[in-house]
Design an enzyme around this catalytic site. Structure first.
Site, PDB file in Angstrom:
ATOM      1  N   HIS A  65       0.830  -1.202   0.000  1.00 48.96           N
ATOM      2  CA  HIS A  65       0.000   0.000   0.000  1.00 48.96           C
ATOM      3  C   HIS A  65       0.872   1.263   0.000  1.00 48.96           C
ATOM      4  CE1 HIS A  65      -3.639   2.380   1.161  1.00 48.96           C
ATOM      5  NE2 HIS A  65      -2.716   3.157   1.719  1.00 48.96           N
ATOM      6  N   GLU A  66       1.802   1.318   0.932  1.00 48.58           N
ATOM      7  CA  GLU A  66       2.654   2.505   1.030  1.00 48.58           C
ATOM      8  C   GLU A  66       3.600   2.605  -0.160  1.00 48.58           C
ATOM      9  OE1 GLU A  66       1.978   4.733   3.117  1.00 48.58           O
ATOM     10  OE2 GLU A  66       0.560   3.529   4.269  1.00 48.58           O
ATOM     11  N   HIS A  78       1.953   4.600  -2.862  1.00 46.29           N
ATOM     12  CA  HIS A  78       2.121   6.041  -2.666  1.00 46.29           C
ATOM     13  C   HIS A  78       3.528   6.480  -3.078  1.00 46.29           C
ATOM     14  CE1 HIS A  78      -1.665   6.383  -0.618  1.00 46.29           C
ATOM     15  NE2 HIS A  78      -1.284   5.729   0.467  1.00 46.29           N
TER      16      HIS A  78
END
Length: 377
Positions: free
Chosen positions: A25-26, A29
């Site tokens: 997920h990170e 980003h």
């Protein structure tokens, strides 16, 4: 019936499931931010005191926190890990302005934030596609085999050989589609379209329900139509077939999550069915004890869940940021820092309340409140 895994095994399984999901997920980003030239001060898996870490040549601190219940990327110019601006733009140096997240156009910030949940959906698609290539996808036709006596299907006049076309407007191409639609609707009245011979027929059906036990003796209720397939069919897919099929499976799971939340909001399902970290940990341990394939499949479901939840328009979550950026794009100016601060405070309060509520639900599902009641009584 299988016994529950030991606590140490559950903890390891939970960390093994959650860690990669948070990292992916990170990473979503981080990668998109890198594309737009945004600098990252730190990339953390877990919160709290740093357990291990290193600093790369770009100055990003990669670290692992002692509390493995999330993670974050802190971009240049952020006040904190939820990407609130820490300084006014005019106070930033030229180099900071060039690399700061909050100095980027709103469409770039929108895409950077969206990339986190998108990465979770992408991970689920990759897992599903791998399963379809390696083991095959269930493609049992939506044709009725045996009809269970006195079931909903029996009362509706369905017969072996009928092909179910749709239930409540949801197309049922495969038999698992029938199970997916009916299992979420115990004791519901649904509109069913089926084909007999060359004729299409429509019939209202009152679904039944059944309380079942999983492998570990835990109870759950499902809706039942009361039909079985003639035989199960699995088809191994090529990579080119598997990817769109996996996209469809991911979309279907997401749709189911939306339906379940809708049922809870409207009172059709009990809020007690909402689970939190404790129940997720228990399920992770249970699936891991059944084998790696069950565990990896669960990771795909967890990944979709994480991506979906993060898209909810709640401040502190990615969806809350996306909502603020949408307002900024419409009104052509940023939302004031004071309004952002109050939004994030309310979002934090909501998330803490939800965490407490789901934790109480989890403890109740473990039988704690019944035990306390017996002691008091």
């Amino acid at each position: 019936m299988l016994s529950q895994p030991p606590v140490w095994f559950i903890l390891i399984a939970f960390i093994a499931a959650l860690g990669p999901l948070v990292f992916f997920h990170e990473l979503g980003h981080y990668v998109v931010a890198r594309v737009f030239g945004v600098g990252a001060e730190s990339f953390s898996i877990g919160f709290g005191r740093e357990v291990a870490g290193w600093t790369d040549k770009r100055g990003t601190r990669w670290k692992v926190g002692w509390l493995p219940l999330g993670g974050y990327v802190k971009f240049v110019g952020d006040l904190n890990p939820v990407s609130m601006p820490g300084e006014e733009k005019e106070d930033l140096s030229v180099e900071q302005r060039r690399r700061a997240f909050h100095c980027r156009p709103v469409w770039q910030r929108f895409l950077i934030v969206l990339a986190g949940p998108a990465a979770n959906f992408l991970l689920a698609i990759l897992i599903f596609a791998t399963f379809y290539v390696a083991y095959g996808r269930p493609e049992t036709p939506a044709v009725i085999g045996p009809v269970i006596a006195n079931s909903a299907a029996d009362h509706a006049g369905l017969k072996a050989g009928d092909r179910i076309i749709s239930i409540n407007g949801s197309a049922t191409r495969y038999f698992q589609d029938i199970q997916a639609v009916t299992s979420l609707r115990p004791n519901y009245s649904v509109d069913l379209v089926y084909e007999r011979g060359s004729q299409l027929r429509r019939v209202p059906v009152r679904l039944g329900s059944e309380q079942r036990l999983d492998e570990f003796g835990q109870k759950y209720v499902v809706g039942l139509l009361g039909v079985r397939p003639p035989q199960l069919v699995y088809k191994r897919l090529s990579v080119f077939e598997a990817v769109p099929a996996a996209c469809g499976a991911t979309a279907n799971v997401t749709k189911m999550m939306v339906e379940i939340i809708g049922q809870i909001v409207t009172g059709e399902r009990s809020p007690k069915e909402l689970g939190g970290p404790l129940r997720m940990a228990q399920v992770a341990g249970q699936r891991a004890s059944l084998g790696w394939s069950d565990f990896v499949y669960l990771i795909a479901l967890f990944s979709i869940n994480l991506g979906f939840i993060n898209l909810l328009p709640v401040p502190m979550l990615d969806g809350g940021h996306l909502a603020l950026y949408t307002v900024e794009a419409v009104q052509r100016r940023p939302v004031s820092l004071r309004a952002q601060e109050w939004a994030f405070r309310s979002g934090l309060a909501f998330l803490l309340a939800l965490l407490i509520f789901t934790t109480l639900n989890d403890l109740g599902s473990f039988g704690l409140w019944e035990s306390v009641g017996r002691l008091i009584g």
